[in-house]
Design a protein around this motif. Structure first.
Motif, mmCIF file in Angstrom:
data_model
loop_
_atom_site.group_PDB
_atom_site.id
_atom_site.type_symbol
_atom_site.label_atom_id
_atom_site.label_comp_id
_atom_site.label_asym_id
_atom_site.label_seq_id
_atom_site.Cartn_x
_atom_site.Cartn_y
_atom_site.Cartn_z
ATOM 1 N N GLN B 158 48.488 37.452 51.699
ATOM 2 C CA GLN B 158 49.651 38.332 51.542
ATOM 3 C C GLN B 158 49.614 39.060 50.206
ATOM 4 O O GLN B 158 49.167 38.511 49.201
ATOM 5 C CB GLN B 158 50.947 37.507 51.615
ATOM 6 N N GLN B 159 50.083 40.298 50.215
ATOM 7 C CA GLN B 159 50.195 41.061 48.981
ATOM 8 C C GLN B 159 51.671 41.280 48.657
ATOM 9 O O GLN B 159 52.494 41.362 49.547
ATOM 10 C CB GLN B 159 49.502 42.414 49.133
ATOM 11 N N LYS B 186 51.096 44.587 41.302
ATOM 12 C CA LYS B 186 50.828 44.178 42.687
ATOM 13 C C LYS B 186 49.749 43.098 42.714
ATOM 14 O O LYS B 186 48.726 43.225 42.042
ATOM 15 C CB LYS B 186 50.373 45.381 43.520
ATOM 16 N N ILE B 187 49.983 42.071 43.470
ATOM 17 C CA ILE B 187 49.039 40.956 43.518
ATOM 18 C C ILE B 187 48.754 40.555 44.952
ATOM 19 O O ILE B 187 49.458 40.947 45.881
ATOM 20 C CB ILE B 187 49.600 39.722 42.781
ATOM 21 N N GLU B 188 47.688 39.762 45.104
ATOM 22 C CA GLU B 188 47.370 39.216 46.429
ATOM 23 C C GLU B 188 47.025 37.740 46.265
ATOM 24 O O GLU B 188 46.331 37.363 45.323
ATOM 25 C CB GLU B 188 46.161 39.961 47.020
ATOM 26 N N VAL B 189 47.504 36.924 47.194
ATOM 27 C CA VAL B 189 47.156 35.510 47.137
ATOM 28 C C VAL B 189 45.805 35.328 47.813
ATOM 29 O O VAL B 189 45.624 35.690 48.968
ATOM 30 C CB VAL B 189 48.214 34.652 47.840
ATOM 31 N N ILE B 190 44.839 34.791 47.058
ATOM 32 C CA ILE B 190 43.460 34.664 47.532
ATOM 33 C C ILE B 190 43.213 33.300 48.172
ATOM 34 O O ILE B 190 42.522 33.181 49.176
ATOM 35 C CB ILE B 190 42.496 34.785 46.326
ATOM 36 N N VAL B 201 45.422 33.944 42.489
ATOM 37 C CA VAL B 201 46.098 35.225 42.641
ATOM 38 C C VAL B 201 45.230 36.334 42.080
ATOM 39 O O VAL B 201 44.693 36.214 40.986
ATOM 40 C CB VAL B 201 47.440 35.179 41.891
ATOM 41 N N ARG B 202 45.097 37.413 42.844
ATOM 42 C CA ARG B 202 44.295 38.539 42.389
ATOM 43 C C ARG B 202 45.210 39.697 42.016
ATOM 44 O O ARG B 202 46.150 40.013 42.753
ATOM 45 C CB ARG B 202 43.347 38.987 43.497
ATOM 46 N N LEU B 203 44.962 40.291 40.850
ATOM 47 C CA LEU B 203 45.685 41.506 40.490
ATOM 48 C C LEU B 203 44.991 42.670 41.173
ATOM 49 O O LEU B 203 43.794 42.889 40.965
ATOM 50 C CB LEU B 203 45.655 41.731 38.974
ATOM 51 N N ILE B 204 45.751 43.419 41.964
ATOM 52 C CA ILE B 204 45.151 44.511 42.720
ATOM 53 C C ILE B 204 44.511 45.531 41.782
ATOM 54 O O ILE B 204 43.398 45.997 42.015
ATOM 55 C CB ILE B 204 46.216 45.224 43.583
ATOM 56 N N SER B 205 45.204 45.849 40.709
ATOM 57 C CA SER B 205 44.724 46.925 39.845
ATOM 58 C C SER B 205 43.425 46.580 39.137
ATOM 59 O O SER B 205 42.545 47.426 38.983
ATOM 60 C CB SER B 205 45.795 47.272 38.806
ATOM 61 N N SER B 206 43.295 45.334 38.689
ATOM 62 C CA SER B 206 42.130 45.015 37.854
ATOM 63 C C SER B 206 41.118 44.108 38.537
ATOM 64 O O SER B 206 40.046 43.853 38.020
ATOM 65 C CB SER B 206 42.595 44.333 36.567
#
Lengths: 233, 233
Positions: B158-159, B186-190, B201-206
């Motif tokens: 999920q983002q 904005k983040i996504e759970v990996i 958690v992944r940061l979408i931007s970086s």
DNA sequence: CTCTAAAATTAGTCGTGCCTAAAATTACCG
DNA sequence: CGGTAATTTTAGGCACGACTAATTTTAGAG
């Protein structure tokens, strides 16, 4: 350095201010009671407490008033620095007028952090004087004592600059503002009514003349020299 | 409207916040005592006092906790508005970081005037949310309740956007800041470790990925929609 | 030097908001 | 449904900072 109550800070500030106004002697219980708006007996109690604190904040002798110790004076100067910096800040950054700042500063002075103080001092360029012309103590507690005499004492024909105005009465400040009698304005005494009558004062810049009562002229301090720079580099 | 003590304001604020966090039920004596850092017995005493005041500020039933009355809620919201506006102001105007503002605001919130509040609100353009994403009540006491769920509850894949962060722990806020986990990111759970293990958690931007413990993810609220506008016109 | 008015202190209270220890009530478990 | 553990309230106290009323001390006038 533990935290002191607002009440204690207010007492120390009041003692310091009264010491400054009435020579360097001891400060009487009544004078303090009057300034703080509390009963004399309350003052006696607090003075006993302040002189028993560690470190001792006032030297107190029964029936003979009180005097700040160096430790007490340091704290008083910190509170006064807070107060005056806040007054500057409210005017410069938030557009308050010089009659509105005192009350707000009286409440804020007890709760801001050193952090807050540093930030507003930086932002303002480390001013020397507050909006009413009172000197702002340094962080280390040094105050430059300003010269000047009450407008009341100026002789007819003498010219001088308005260098300081009492900040306790908002109505007086609004009145002066209306007349154009603001800080650093140059004036001349034109005439003095008999029996402590009104003082007629001319504004050099506009040629306007105003008749001022004793209640007013006692609270305006003037200086023959123009005030020193308002901000340090 | 007479002036209330800081203590009373703190109780009302705490009751409001706990009501908001734990459904809409009554607030227990212990929960309040814990949040305010005072003994349970002290809370009982204060609740009795608050429910006896005119106007009544809380509805209190022996052994069954308390609940704000409309009058109490109004005051709580005023204090919270003060707090959050001050937080905004400290960041925007004085360069504080988001972990420093809370403590300072907790002291200032009780002493600023309506005048001061209005001026900083104007200057800031009447913001909707404070630096941690909490909504700022209107002058009339309206709060927009924001949606969102704890990051802990987000499923793998999920983002979402970070929409709110608890402001009580400065260390947590500094930590998040270092990781780039700031508001509106904005983040996504990996991945989610087993047995309540860390959430990756992944940061979408970086594209940076961080493993976060439950202590952290419980205090981050995320939303699938991007946060609404930050300032009103 | 004494007498008196003004100033200051003591004595006794009060309200606020906190504390601890003991007693009461609730809620839950078997 | 009874018993116990957890929660909450009561009871009693304390520090603070204010008050009033009564008393003491000082200072000044004659």
């Amino acid at each position: 350095m533990k935290t002191l109550s607002s009440a204690v800070e207010d007492y120390l500030k009041a003692i310091f201010e009264i010491q400054g106004e009435e020579g360097q002697g001891r400060v009487s219980t009544s004078a303090l009671a009057e300034r703080l708006g509390v009963a004399r007996a309350s003052v006696t109690g607090m003075l006993k407490k302040l002189s028993a604190m560690d470190p001792q904040l006032v030297r107190y002798e029964r029936y003979h008033g009180a005097k700040l110790t160096p430790a007490g004076e340091k704290i008083a100067l910190e509170v006064i620095r807070h107060h005056r910096l806040i007054e500057c800040y409210l005017m410069e950054a938030l557009g308050y007028s010089w009659d509105e700042v005192h009350l707000e500063a009286d409440r804020l002075e007890h709760v801001i952090s050193e952090e807050f103080e540093d930030r507003i001092a930086d932002m303002l360029g480390h001013p020397d004087i507050d909006p009413h012309g009172h000197p702002i103590p340094d962080r280390d507690g040094t105050v430059r004592e300003l010269e000047g005499i009450p407008l009341t004492q100026l002789r007819v024909g003498q010219q001088a600059y308005i260098s300081r105005v009492s900040d306790h009465d908002p109505a007086l400040l609004r009145y002066l503002d209306q007349l154009g009698l603001t800080l650093h304005v140059k004036i001349e005494v034109i005439e003095r009514g008999p029996f402590d009558g009104p003082l007629h004062v001319r504004l050099i810049s506009s040629d306007a003349v105003h008749a001022l009562g004793r209640q007013v002229t006692d609270h305006i301090i003037v200086s023959e020299r123009v005030s020193e720079r308002r901000k340090r580099l």
